[in-house]
Design a protein around this motif. Structure first.
Motif, PDB file in Angstrom:
ATOM      1  N   GLU A 167     -14.840  37.455  52.006  1.00 19.70           N
ATOM      2  CA  GLU A 167     -15.734  37.276  50.945  1.00 19.70           C
ATOM      3  C   GLU A 167     -17.012  37.593  51.502  1.00 19.70           C
ATOM      4  N   PRO A 168     -18.116  38.108  50.728  1.00 16.47           N
ATOM      5  CA  PRO A 168     -19.347  38.208  51.291  1.00 16.47           C
ATOM      6  C   PRO A 168     -20.314  36.947  51.900  1.00 16.47           C
ATOM      7  N   GLY A 169     -20.916  37.035  52.835  1.00 16.56           N
ATOM      8  CA  GLY A 169     -21.576  35.758  53.481  1.00 16.56           C
ATOM      9  C   GLY A 169     -20.734  35.118  54.235  1.00 16.56           C
ATOM     10  N   THR A 170     -19.674  35.770  54.545  1.00 17.05           N
ATOM     11  CA  THR A 170     -18.514  34.699  55.630  1.00 17.05           C
ATOM     12  C   THR A 170     -19.127  35.342  56.995  1.00 17.05           C
ATOM     13  N   GLU A 171     -19.214  34.140  57.858  1.00 18.77           N
ATOM     14  CA  GLU A 171     -19.574  34.291  59.010  1.00 18.77           C
ATOM     15  C   GLU A 171     -18.224  34.440  60.068  1.00 18.77           C
ATOM     16  N   VAL A 172     -18.103  35.362  60.740  1.00 21.57           N
ATOM     17  CA  VAL A 172     -16.962  35.702  61.519  1.00 21.57           C
ATOM     18  C   VAL A 172     -16.979  34.803  63.210  1.00 21.57           C
ATOM     19  N   TRP A 173     -15.974  34.338  63.433  1.00 18.54           N
ATOM     20  CA  TRP A 173     -15.722  33.841  64.766  1.00 18.54           C
ATOM     21  C   TRP A 173     -14.427  34.092  65.461  1.00 18.54           C
ATOM     22  N   LYS A 174     -14.445  34.499  66.614  1.00 17.65           N
ATOM     23  CA  LYS A 174     -13.089  34.581  67.244  1.00 17.65           C
ATOM     24  C   LYS A 174     -13.085  33.296  68.464  1.00 17.65           C
TER      25      LYS A 174
END
Ligand code: AMP
Ligand code: ZN
Length: 300
Positions: free
Chosen positions: A51-58
């Motif tokens: 979804e727009p505005g999602t922050e990505v973390w690995k």
């Protein structure tokens, strides 16, 4: 066992032989290039629905022991947890330790545990930033996970990859997040040509108190799973889960909304190996024989 079930098991076994290789421990497999190709396709397939505005973390496959403890994991799933232990001391201590046949007795627990799910490190990370904005926060988390399962079957691994979308905010939008992901996930399974159904579920909480917690989780509809027949039609495999934690992590990490209330959280989790196995079980191990639409969806 009837003939149909036997044939089905033969089918699964031939798939496993083609894409996974046992490497000496139950529930641990080397994965072939073909398997990895499908996992990569699934990764992109899931990312495209972010979804727009999602922050990505690995995240790495290990995380802080203090954080898992503060999350309440030891009360709920102590039987599944793996802790990293190492040999401590100077060169001579370590040399002496490894020369003993019982060298494992010299291991000391470190400050690390093996991550049991991808979303756990998100909550302390967010708590360190201050209040949750009114519109809430969306995250995309991924990590290799470990669970010391009681039994290991082909779809129940010790080490597996988990991808999650997480929402932190007010109760109503949190529940809306979960609801829209349940229907989106069903569409995704349809696009992948996977027979599936969504069903209420409960986690394998530890012990006698855990059985009560599981019943209460079911009664309150806190967990749903997307099930795909993989090993058996009667006991289909959970390939995705949709979890409403209420204020559990909000309370554990003092996550507050701008209005000063304890934040609620929810996550949708994708089991990458299970999804890949479900695809192989459904469409076979020859990619060229997969339905064109499925191959297109997965860029294969
Ligand atoms: P859960 O936190 O138990 O809901 O797990 C999230 C997702 O990870 C599940 O829906 C499964 O697809 C996957 N998963 C959980 N446990 C295992 C396991 N032992 N082996 C493989 N995949 C798993
Ligand atoms: Zn989660």
């Amino acid at each position: 066992m009837n003939l149909v079930a036997e044939n089905h098991n033969d089918h699964i076994e031939s798939i496993v032989r083609a894409v996974l290789k046992p490497v000496g421990s139950p529930g641990i497999y080397a994965q072939t290039g073909l398997f990895e190709q499908v996992i990569e396709g699934l990764t992109v397939f899931i990312s495209r629905r972010r979804e727009p505005g999602t922050e990505v973390w690995k995240f790495p496959p290990v995380m802080s022991r203090d954080q898992i403890q503060n999350s309440g994991y030891l009360q709920s799933f102590p039987h599944l947890l793996g802790c990293v232990s190492c040999l401590d001391g100077g060169e001579s201590d370590i040399r002496a330790a490894v020369e003993r046949p019982d060298w494992i007795g010299g291991l000391e627990a470190t400050e690390l545990v093996l991550s049991p799910a991808a979303c756990y490190p998100i909550y302390p990370l967010v708590a360190a930033r201050g209040d949750i904005p009114t519109k809430g926060l969306l995250f995309d988390a991924a990590s290799y996970c470990f669970r010391r399962e009681a039994t290991y079957e082909i779809d129940r691994l010790q080490a597996f990859r988990m991808r999650e979308y997480v929402y932190i905010g007010m109760p109503e939008p949190v529940l809306n997040f979960r609801t829209r992901w349940i229907s989106r996930a069903a569409e995704m399974a349809t696009q992948l040509g996977l027979p599936h159904r969504i069903a209420p579920a409960s986690d394998p909480f530890f012990g006698r108190a855990g059985r009560i917690a599981s019943i209460s989780q079911l009664e309150q509809s806190l967990k749903f799973e997307l099930l795909v027949p993989l090993q058996s039609e009667t006991e289909p495999t959970a390939c995705m889960s949709f979890n409403y934690h209420r204020d559990h992590f909000g309370t554990a990490w003092a996550l507050r909304t701008a209005a000063g209330e304890t934040a609620h959280t929810a996550c949708v989790a994708f089991g990458m190996e299970r999804l890949a196995l479900a695809l192989f079980a459904t469409h076979g191990v020859e990619l060229k024989n997969w339905p064109a639409a499925v191959r297109k969806s997965l860029l294969l």
